[in-house]
Write an enzyme that holds these catalytic residues in place. Structure first.
Site, mmCIF file in Angstrom:
data_model
loop_
_atom_site.group_PDB
_atom_site.id
_atom_site.type_symbol
_atom_site.label_atom_id
_atom_site.label_comp_id
_atom_site.label_asym_id
_atom_site.label_seq_id
_atom_site.Cartn_x
_atom_site.Cartn_y
_atom_site.Cartn_z
ATOM 1 N N PHE A 108 0.805 -1.212 0.000
ATOM 2 C CA PHE A 108 0.000 0.000 0.000
ATOM 3 C C PHE A 108 0.838 1.261 0.000
ATOM 4 C CE2 PHE A 108 -3.252 -2.808 1.862
ATOM 5 C CZ PHE A 108 -4.343 -2.448 1.089
ATOM 6 N N ASP A 109 0.564 2.139 -0.962
ATOM 7 C CA ASP A 109 0.905 3.525 -0.766
ATOM 8 C C ASP A 109 -0.072 4.054 0.289
ATOM 9 O OD1 ASP A 109 1.906 6.179 -1.260
ATOM 10 O OD2 ASP A 109 0.038 6.536 -2.327
ATOM 11 N N CYS A 110 0.369 4.986 1.118
ATOM 12 C CA CYS A 110 -0.504 5.502 2.176
ATOM 13 C C CYS A 110 -1.156 6.824 1.790
ATOM 14 C CB CYS A 110 0.288 5.669 3.472
ATOM 15 S SG CYS A 110 -0.736 6.195 4.872
ATOM 16 N N TYR A 111 -0.337 7.790 1.386
ATOM 17 C CA TYR A 111 -0.817 9.162 1.194
ATOM 18 C C TYR A 111 -1.326 9.354 -0.226
ATOM 19 C CZ TYR A 111 1.259 9.414 5.688
ATOM 20 O OH TYR A 111 1.541 9.146 7.004
#
Length: 246
Positions: A17-20
């Site tokens: 996962f990318d978060c932002y």
């Protein structure tokens, strides 16, 4: 969204996962800061989307030029550069306060519930983010509701920023070491085509694009990058993953 074959989603064991932009609404968070509001209020300032379009390449440039600095310092410098490029006034104190803003950025409303569902399916949930550890510590409190991320791989720990290929090879190597998970069992799950899907494809990873309607940074101007699957929200992705695994 066009109909797509989701059956192959059952083959994945780890979600990278990318978060932002994917789980945390960084664009809304950035635009809500007093420092950005101050820029937007000045004569000659662009609109919100224009400011994001000016900020995004500055952030990418700072990350590439100084991969060893932590993310709050990236934000600080990118804010200064954006104000300069637009001919707007900003103090060093403004830039520093903006750099410290990550903990204030909100989660997308569906993120925590969708992540809990994915965790309950037995999937490994891995954060792979251009952030510093202190910044993510605040964000994870907004996301971990009844589950915990299995691993958190930050730019601060890796020593470089996506889309640098070192970040992807680091994550691939660590997932093999920790869990015996192979490259073809890892799915990039992210909003940014620039930071995640293009370098992920180069690293041999397939990707699920969380397209987040209205997203600008890392998405606009990158129509040539075509992810393997597209879902407008995290809940849509969780639904598809659940159906694929039945």
């Amino acid at each position: 969204m066009a109909s797509q074959d989701i059956s192959a989603l059952k083959n994945y064991k780890a979600l990278l996962f990318d978060c932002y932009g994917t789980l945390i609404d960084w664009e809304r968070g950035l635009l809500a800061t007093p420092q950005i509001r101050g820029l937007l209020a000045q004569d000659g300032a662009p609109d919100e989307q224009g400011l994001l379009a000016a900020f995004s390449p500055n952030e990418v440039r700072v990350q590439a030029a100084t991969p060893g600095i932590v993310y709050d310092e990236v934000l600080t410098q990118a804010f200064k550069d954006t104000a300069h490029d637009l001919g707007l006034s900003a103090t060093d104190a403004d830039a520093k306060a903006f750099g410290d803003s990550v903990p204030s950025w909100p989660a997308f409303p569906d993120s925590a519930d969708a992540l809990k569902r994915l965790s309950d399916m037995g999937l490994k949930l891995i954060i792979h983010s251009n952030v510093h550890n202190a910044g993510f510590a605040a964000s994870r409190k907004k996301l971990e509701k009844g589950y915990e991320f299995d691993q958190v791989f930050t730019a601060e720990n890796i020593g470089s920023y996506k889309p640098d290929h070192r970040n992807f090879e680091y994550s691939i190597r660590r997932l093999k070491e920790l869990y015996g998970i192979e490259r073809d069992e890892i799915l990039v799950t992210a909003n940014s085509k620039l930071h995640d899907h293009e370098p992920g494809h180069i690293a041999g990873l397939k990707g699920a694009w969380i397209s987040r309607p209205g997203a600008n940074m890392g998405v606009k101007k990158f129509d040539h990058i075509v992810p393997d699957w597209e879902f407008p929200t995290m809940m849509d992705f969780a639904d598809a993953m659940e159906k694929a695994r039945v």
